[in-house]
Scaffold this active site. Sequence first.
Site, mmCIF file in Angstrom:
data_model
loop_
_atom_site.group_PDB
_atom_site.id
_atom_site.type_symbol
_atom_site.label_atom_id
_atom_site.label_comp_id
_atom_site.label_asym_id
_atom_site.label_seq_id
_atom_site.Cartn_x
_atom_site.Cartn_y
_atom_site.Cartn_z
ATOM 1 N N GLU A 136 12.283 6.796 -16.750
ATOM 2 C CA GLU A 136 12.202 7.420 -15.455
ATOM 3 C C GLU A 136 13.622 8.100 -15.117
ATOM 4 O OE1 GLU A 136 10.711 4.183 -13.150
ATOM 5 O OE2 GLU A 136 12.507 3.397 -12.675
ATOM 6 N N ASP B 237 10.704 1.425 -19.299
ATOM 7 C CA ASP B 237 10.209 2.216 -17.869
ATOM 8 C C ASP B 237 11.444 2.782 -17.295
ATOM 9 O OD1 ASP B 237 7.579 2.576 -16.101
ATOM 10 O OD2 ASP B 237 9.300 2.296 -14.962
ATOM 11 N N HIS C 201 4.943 -3.931 -13.144
ATOM 12 C CA HIS C 201 6.481 -3.600 -13.807
ATOM 13 C C HIS C 201 6.992 -4.890 -14.085
ATOM 14 C CE1 HIS C 201 9.498 -1.240 -14.554
ATOM 15 N NE2 HIS C 201 10.384 -0.935 -13.290
ATOM 16 N N TYR D 219 0.651 -1.131 0.074
ATOM 17 C CA TYR D 219 0.070 -0.138 -0.053
ATOM 18 C C TYR D 219 0.881 1.234 -0.006
ATOM 19 C CZ TYR D 219 -4.713 2.222 0.611
ATOM 20 O OH TYR D 219 -5.696 2.714 0.329
ATOM 21 N N GLY D 220 1.655 1.283 -1.119
ATOM 22 C CA GLY D 220 2.761 2.561 -0.986
ATOM 23 C C GLY D 220 2.019 3.597 -1.924
ATOM 24 N N VAL D 221 2.350 3.446 -3.365
ATOM 25 C CA VAL D 221 2.096 4.498 -4.198
ATOM 26 C C VAL D 221 0.953 3.917 -5.266
ATOM 27 C CG1 VAL D 221 2.559 6.392 -5.752
ATOM 28 C CG2 VAL D 221 4.085 5.907 -4.150
ATOM 29 N N GLN D 222 1.496 2.754 -5.772
ATOM 30 C CA GLN D 222 0.436 2.307 -6.819
ATOM 31 C C GLN D 222 -0.829 1.438 -6.024
ATOM 32 O OE1 GLN D 222 -0.311 2.143 -10.242
ATOM 33 N NE2 GLN D 222 1.266 3.709 -10.300
ATOM 34 N N GLY E 121 11.494 -4.775 -2.404
ATOM 35 C CA GLY E 121 10.327 -5.676 -1.293
ATOM 36 C C GLY E 121 9.938 -6.800 -1.801
HETATM 37 N N1 LIG Z 1 5.026 4.553 -7.758
HETATM 38 C C1 LIG Z 1 4.574 4.229 -8.777
HETATM 39 O O1 LIG Z 1 3.579 5.274 -9.141
HETATM 40 C C2 LIG Z 1 4.466 3.178 -9.940
HETATM 41 C C3 LIG Z 1 5.147 2.082 -9.697
HETATM 42 N N2 LIG Z 1 5.331 0.904 -10.464
HETATM 43 C C4 LIG Z 1 5.360 -0.070 -9.997
HETATM 44 O O2 LIG Z 1 4.203 -0.465 -9.207
HETATM 45 C C5 LIG Z 1 5.100 -1.556 -7.881
HETATM 46 C C6 LIG Z 1 4.939 -0.873 -6.666
HETATM 47 O O3 LIG Z 1 5.393 0.471 -6.553
HETATM 48 P P1 LIG Z 1 5.112 1.436 -5.515
HETATM 49 O O4 LIG Z 1 3.755 1.581 -5.282
HETATM 50 O O5 LIG Z 1 6.074 2.707 -6.053
HETATM 51 O O6 LIG Z 1 6.134 0.754 -4.280
HETATM 52 P P2 LIG Z 1 6.404 1.475 -2.944
HETATM 53 O O7 LIG Z 1 7.987 1.629 -2.985
HETATM 54 O O8 LIG Z 1 5.597 2.655 -2.444
HETATM 55 O O9 LIG Z 1 6.366 0.336 -1.895
HETATM 56 C C7 LIG Z 1 5.019 -0.316 -1.573
HETATM 57 C C8 LIG Z 1 4.871 -0.979 -0.263
HETATM 58 O O10 LIG Z 1 5.774 -2.040 -0.362
HETATM 59 C C9 LIG Z 1 6.489 -1.907 1.042
HETATM 60 N N3 LIG Z 1 7.580 -2.817 1.473
HETATM 61 C C10 LIG Z 1 8.924 -2.555 0.742
HETATM 62 N N4 LIG Z 1 9.591 -3.347 1.186
HETATM 63 C C11 LIG Z 1 8.831 -4.425 1.797
HETATM 64 C C12 LIG Z 1 9.275 -5.605 2.516
HETATM 65 N N5 LIG Z 1 10.643 -5.773 2.270
HETATM 66 N N6 LIG Z 1 8.459 -6.325 3.031
HETATM 67 C C13 LIG Z 1 7.172 -5.941 3.088
HETATM 68 N N7 LIG Z 1 6.612 -4.563 2.441
HETATM 69 C C14 LIG Z 1 7.521 -3.972 1.971
HETATM 70 C C15 LIG Z 1 6.320 -0.477 1.331
HETATM 71 O O11 LIG Z 1 6.272 -0.324 2.876
HETATM 72 C C16 LIG Z 1 5.031 0.074 0.929
HETATM 73 O O12 LIG Z 1 3.946 -0.184 1.630
HETATM 74 C C17 LIG Z 1 6.666 -1.625 -8.267
HETATM 75 O O13 LIG Z 1 6.772 -2.664 -9.083
HETATM 76 C C18 LIG Z 1 6.484 -0.335 -9.291
HETATM 77 O O14 LIG Z 1 7.951 -0.365 -10.262
HETATM 78 C C19 LIG Z 1 4.756 1.206 -11.666
HETATM 79 C C20 LIG Z 1 4.258 2.412 -11.948
HETATM 80 C C21 LIG Z 1 4.401 3.551 -11.413
HETATM 81 C C1 LIG Z 2 5.458 6.629 -12.074
HETATM 82 C C2 LIG Z 2 6.359 5.757 -13.190
HETATM 83 O O1 LIG Z 2 5.571 5.201 -14.121
HETATM 84 C C3 LIG Z 2 7.720 5.523 -12.687
HETATM 85 C C4 LIG Z 2 8.376 6.792 -12.805
HETATM 86 O O2 LIG Z 2 8.098 4.630 -13.839
HETATM 87 C C5 LIG Z 2 7.693 4.905 -11.432
HETATM 88 O O3 LIG Z 2 7.463 5.592 -10.269
HETATM 89 O O4 LIG Z 2 8.212 3.766 -11.271
HETATM 90 MG MG LIG Z 3 6.596 4.124 -15.425
HETATM 91 MG MG LIG Z 4 9.274 2.980 -13.022
#
Ligand SMILES: NC(=O)C1=CN([C@@H]2O[C@H](COP(=O)(O)OP(=O)(O)OC[C@H]3O[C@@H](n4cnc5c(N)ncnc54)[C@H](O)[C@@H]3O)[C@@H](O)[C@H]2O)C=CC1
Ligand SMILES: CC(=O)[C@](C)(O)C(=O)O
Ligand SMILES: [Mg+2]
Ligand SMILES: [Mg+2]
Length: 347
Positions: A212, A208, A124, A38-41, A102
């Site tokens: 970025e 991707d 991803h 429950y981070g960003v996505q 993670g």
């Molecule tokens: N941030 C974004 O908007 C985008 C992310 N993605 C992809 O979506 C996926 C999720 O990315 P985000 O939401 O940015 O992730 P994030 O960095 O916000 O982390 C998501 C969750 O993982 C938890 N976490 C991290 N390490 C952990 C561990 N060892 N054990 C248990 N929980 C752990 C964090 O506390 C957090 O709640 C990734 O594959 C990312 O590349 C794809 C498009 C955009």
């Molecule tokens: C927002 C997005 O699509 C990125 C920049 O590829 C990422 O957060 O990993």
């Molecule tokens: Mg992207």
């Molecule tokens: Mg990315």
Amino acid sequence: MATINFGGVLEEVVTREEFPMEKAREVLKNEVIAVIGYGVQGPGQALNLKDNGFNVIVGQRKNSKTWDKAVADGWVPGETLFDIEEAAAKGTIIQFLLSDAGQITLWPTLKQHLTPGKALYFSHGFGITYKEQTGIIPPADVDVILVAPKGSGTSLRRLFLAGQGLNSSYAIFQDATGRAKERVVALGIGVGSGYLFETDFKKEVFSDLTGERGSLMGCIQGIFAAQYETLRRNGHSPSEAFNETVEELTQSLMPLVAENGMDWMYANCSTTAQRGALDWWKKFKDATQPVFDELYASVAAGKEAARSIASNSTPDYREKLNEELKELRESEMWQAGAAVRKLRPNA
Ligand SMILES: NC(=O)C1=CN([C@@H]2O[C@H](COP(=O)(O)OP(=O)(O)OC[C@H]3O[C@@H](n4cnc5c(N)ncnc54)[C@H](O)[C@@H]3O)[C@@H](O)[C@H]2O)C=CC1
Ligand SMILES: CC(=O)[C@](C)(O)C(=O)O
Ligand SMILES: [Mg+2]
Ligand SMILES: [Mg+2]
């Protein structure tokens, strides 16, 4: 599928017209979608799915800030919010939305809940493509699918609430059930995508990571910093340097590019500006092309993945990232930016 001409190249695109929300709900009516992380996505996708009428639960570490955030967002412990293992056990579709580093730590645990017929969903291509480094090798009897929104989870949610959508790419790595295609498309529509572009896991992650590090985030900051420094060295004030480097771009010119392309933005600037921009863009392209080629090679060789896994797997990775973000925030350019933002006439 609609065939669309992209600058002379024909591509297949899935549209909401051919795959409406009703159909997506029908396809997934017997599924429990478990959003793990429950981070960003996580929040963006889980809330959009819930509001679109899908059966969604969230899996998150208990006693964490993000658990509290999930509760504040309306997820109910024991009903729609569980610890990670419990959610993974209940889900028939597991959306693996932990950070890419993670995911590696959690994989041995998660794998145990991938019973035959379930679907493993990524946003991803990272974990699967760099399997030598991640160890993420799913069993053969589950579907392995991807929907990658092309933007921040924050924007995914904001655009949904504004009645719009964010486009995503989608891919199928493994179709064990024969239902992978309908599952992935239904999920793509459900999380709030507008249109869905077909890709594969490797192409998604290579493009991707390049984007970025390149023009979306890394390169743009580098170009801003370079121009700002040149202006400051030549005696321009911080406000003047910031306005001519960032503020005018984000407030005035980029919206015109978004609306109708680069030539449209140019056409709405002076002929003096047009002459200069048309002369200089090729020099900037030539200067940066070798850096982009170096970047792509580093992505393709797995070096960018290695770097991000190593640095984001340390216990204090978040503090370290925050320290570097603070340095950026406290630089003169972005401090000038904070002051300039306060003076926006609509603020
Ligand atoms: N941030 C974004 O908007 C985008 C992310 N993605 C992809 O979506 C996926 C999720 O990315 P985000 O939401 O940015 O992730 P994030 O960095 O916000 O982390 C998501 C969750 O993982 C938890 N976490 C991290 N390490 C952990 C561990 N060892 N054990 C248990 N929980 C752990 C964090 O506390 C957090 O709640 C990734 O594959 C990312 O590349 C794809 C498009 C955009
Ligand atoms: C927002 C997005 O699509 C990125 C920049 O590829 C990422 O957060 O990993
Ligand atoms: Mg992207
Ligand atoms: Mg990315």
